[in-house]
Structures are given as C-alpha cells and as structure tokens.
Motif scaffolding. Sequence first.
Motif, PDB file in Angstrom:
ATOM      1  N   GLY A  37     -21.349 -32.550 -30.165  1.00 21.75           N
ATOM      2  CA  GLY A  37     -22.395 -31.825 -29.474  1.00 21.75           C
ATOM      3  C   GLY A  37     -23.643 -31.793 -30.319  1.00 21.75           C
ATOM      4  N   ASN A  38     -24.638 -31.102 -29.801  1.00 22.62           N
ATOM      5  CA  ASN A  38     -25.893 -31.011 -30.542  1.00 22.62           C
ATOM      6  C   ASN A  38     -26.623 -29.731 -30.169  1.00 22.62           C
ATOM      7  N   LYS A  39     -27.704 -29.483 -30.877  1.00 25.38           N
ATOM      8  CA  LYS A  39     -28.453 -28.230 -30.727  1.00 25.38           C
ATOM      9  C   LYS A  39     -29.301 -28.187 -29.475  1.00 25.38           C
ATOM     10  N   ASN A  40     -29.391 -29.304 -28.730  1.00 28.02           N
ATOM     11  CA  ASN A  40     -30.224 -29.340 -27.537  1.00 28.02           C
ATOM     12  C   ASN A  40     -29.445 -29.271 -26.232  1.00 28.02           C
ATOM     13  N   GLU A  41     -28.229 -29.844 -26.203  1.00 31.46           N
ATOM     14  CA  GLU A  41     -27.470 -29.946 -24.951  1.00 31.46           C
ATOM     15  C   GLU A  41     -26.254 -29.040 -24.892  1.00 31.46           C
ATOM     16  N   GLY A  42     -25.641 -28.772 -26.035  1.00 32.33           N
ATOM     17  CA  GLY A  42     -24.398 -28.030 -26.080  1.00 32.33           C
ATOM     18  C   GLY A  42     -23.325 -28.877 -26.726  1.00 32.33           C
ATOM     19  N   ALA A  43     -22.113 -28.364 -26.746  1.00 27.94           N
ATOM     20  CA  ALA A  43     -20.971 -29.090 -27.313  1.00 27.94           C
ATOM     21  C   ALA A  43     -19.994 -29.412 -26.196  1.00 27.94           C
ATOM     22  N   CYS A  44     -19.552 -30.657 -26.143  1.00 35.49           N
ATOM     23  CA  CYS A  44     -18.644 -31.074 -25.078  1.00 35.49           C
ATOM     24  C   CYS A  44     -17.204 -31.208 -25.548  1.00 35.49           C
ATOM     25  N   SER A  45     -16.974 -31.220 -26.873  1.00 29.27           N
ATOM     26  CA  SER A  45     -15.627 -31.485 -27.359  1.00 29.27           C
ATOM     27  C   SER A  45     -15.436 -30.975 -28.784  1.00 29.27           C
ATOM     28  N   ILE A  46     -14.211 -30.511 -29.071  1.00 27.51           N
ATOM     29  CA  ILE A  46     -13.818 -30.181 -30.437  1.00 27.51           C
ATOM     30  C   ILE A  46     -12.444 -30.786 -30.706  1.00 27.51           C
ATOM     31  N   VAL A  47     -12.167 -31.022 -31.990  1.00 28.54           N
ATOM     32  CA  VAL A  47     -10.846 -31.457 -32.433  1.00 28.54           C
ATOM     33  C   VAL A  47     -10.345 -30.441 -33.442  1.00 28.54           C
ATOM     34  N   LEU A  48      -9.150 -29.925 -33.205  1.00 25.46           N
ATOM     35  CA  LEU A  48      -8.486 -29.034 -34.153  1.00 25.46           C
ATOM     36  C   LEU A  48      -7.604 -29.900 -35.041  1.00 25.46           C
ATOM     37  N   SER A  49      -7.931 -29.943 -36.332  1.00 24.39           N
ATOM     38  CA  SER A  49      -7.166 -30.809 -37.233  1.00 24.39           C
ATOM     39  C   SER A  49      -6.936 -30.176 -38.604  1.00 24.39           C
ATOM     40  N   GLY A  50      -7.064 -28.863 -38.685  1.00 21.04           N
ATOM     41  CA  GLY A  50      -6.727 -28.173 -39.914  1.00 21.04           C
ATOM     42  C   GLY A  50      -7.789 -28.191 -40.995  1.00 21.04           C
ATOM     43  N   GLY A  51      -9.029 -28.479 -40.644  1.00 16.11           N
ATOM     44  CA  GLY A  51     -10.090 -28.567 -41.631  1.00 16.11           C
ATOM     45  C   GLY A  51     -10.599 -27.229 -42.143  1.00 16.11           C
ATOM     46  N   TYR A  52     -10.298 -26.141 -41.435  1.00 16.22           N
ATOM     47  CA  TYR A  52     -10.785 -24.815 -41.838  1.00 16.22           C
ATOM     48  C   TYR A  52      -9.622 -23.834 -41.817  1.00 16.22           C
ATOM     49  N   GLU A  53      -9.417 -23.146 -42.919  1.00 15.63           N
ATOM     50  CA  GLU A  53      -8.276 -22.239 -43.039  1.00 15.63           C
ATOM     51  C   GLU A  53      -8.381 -21.027 -42.119  1.00 15.63           C
ATOM     52  N   ASP A  54      -9.587 -20.676 -41.662  1.00 18.50           N
ATOM     53  CA  ASP A  54      -9.753 -19.508 -40.799  1.00 18.50           C
ATOM     54  C   ASP A  54      -9.528 -19.801 -39.313  1.00 18.50           C
ATOM     55  N   ASP A  55      -9.326 -21.067 -38.948  1.00 23.41           N
ATOM     56  CA  ASP A  55      -9.045 -21.386 -37.545  1.00 23.41           C
ATOM     57  C   ASP A  55      -7.758 -20.693 -37.099  1.00 23.41           C
ATOM     58  N   GLU A  56      -7.749 -20.255 -35.847  1.00 20.55           N
ATOM     59  CA  GLU A  56      -6.539 -19.711 -35.230  1.00 20.55           C
ATOM     60  C   GLU A  56      -6.305 -20.468 -33.941  1.00 20.55           C
ATOM     61  N   ASP A  57      -5.055 -20.796 -33.683  1.00 25.59           N
ATOM     62  CA  ASP A  57      -4.723 -21.542 -32.472  1.00 25.59           C
ATOM     63  C   ASP A  57      -3.477 -20.944 -31.841  1.00 25.59           C
ATOM     64  N   GLU A  58      -3.683 -20.232 -30.744  1.00 29.74           N
ATOM     65  CA  GLU A  58      -2.567 -19.638 -30.002  1.00 29.74           C
ATOM     66  C   GLU A  58      -2.384 -20.357 -28.669  1.00 29.74           C
ATOM     67  N   LEU A  59      -2.788 -21.609 -28.607  1.00 30.75           N
ATOM     68  CA  LEU A  59      -2.741 -22.484 -27.435  1.00 30.75           C
ATOM     69  C   LEU A  59      -3.732 -22.057 -26.357  1.00 30.75           C
TER      70      LEU A  59
END
Length: 128
Positions: A37-59
Amino acid sequence: MITFGNIENTQIGQIFNSRQDLSKSGIHAPLMGGIWGNKNEGACSIVLSGGYEDDEDELNYILYTGQGGQDAPGGKQIADQEFTRGNKGLQLSNLYRLPVRVTRGFQIENGPDSGYRYDGLYFVTEYE
C-alpha cells in the motif's frame, strides 16, 4: 498500481509456495515488505510472517504492528512507528473502509506448514 478486494482466480485457503508466487498472483506484490500500500491510496494487502513480536493473530482478530521502528529488518523494536508509507496506507484503509487481503506465512503459529496461505479480506477497525 494496487488492487483492492478479491483477486480473480484465487481462493481463500490457497497456498503459495513462495513470496514470489504470492507476488505473481497479485495477492501481495512486495517480495519483502509486509504491507502492500501507500500513503495516497491505502493498503490492499498484508502478510503475517512473524516480523514483529507485538503482532497478535487470533484468526478472526489481528493486531498488526505495521512497519518501521526496528533496529534492523525483523529485529528489535526500538522506536515508535510513524504514519508514513504502508502505515499511512492502513490508516487510509480504515478511513475509507477498504478491504485488506491477509496472507499468513509458515513462520507463524496460525500459518500453513509451508509457504503462504491467502486467508481472505479483513478490515482495519482501529489504529494507534
């Protein structure tokens, strides 16, 4: 150019062998970054791959850390993130109620045994 919503010829639960295959499909183009994504249009996709220890994933609920503030890619969080680049994109996706495609990688607990699994559309409900 980024595309919001579903991508033709892809299904929820579909497994991609690599980030390159994920990119070719149109689900998530960046080979490294977790936010498409970008600062002008928005974000269309993310990938959860363990890059940040504070991420939470409850499905059904994801607390996604965003991008930036680490001492090195995938490293320790040492600074607050800013609403720039993909983070600003996620902020806009919240503001405009744009769907965000979510893919989970093999690196995380709720991910597939190998590769990357497309898990459908989510919406950003809040940010800080």
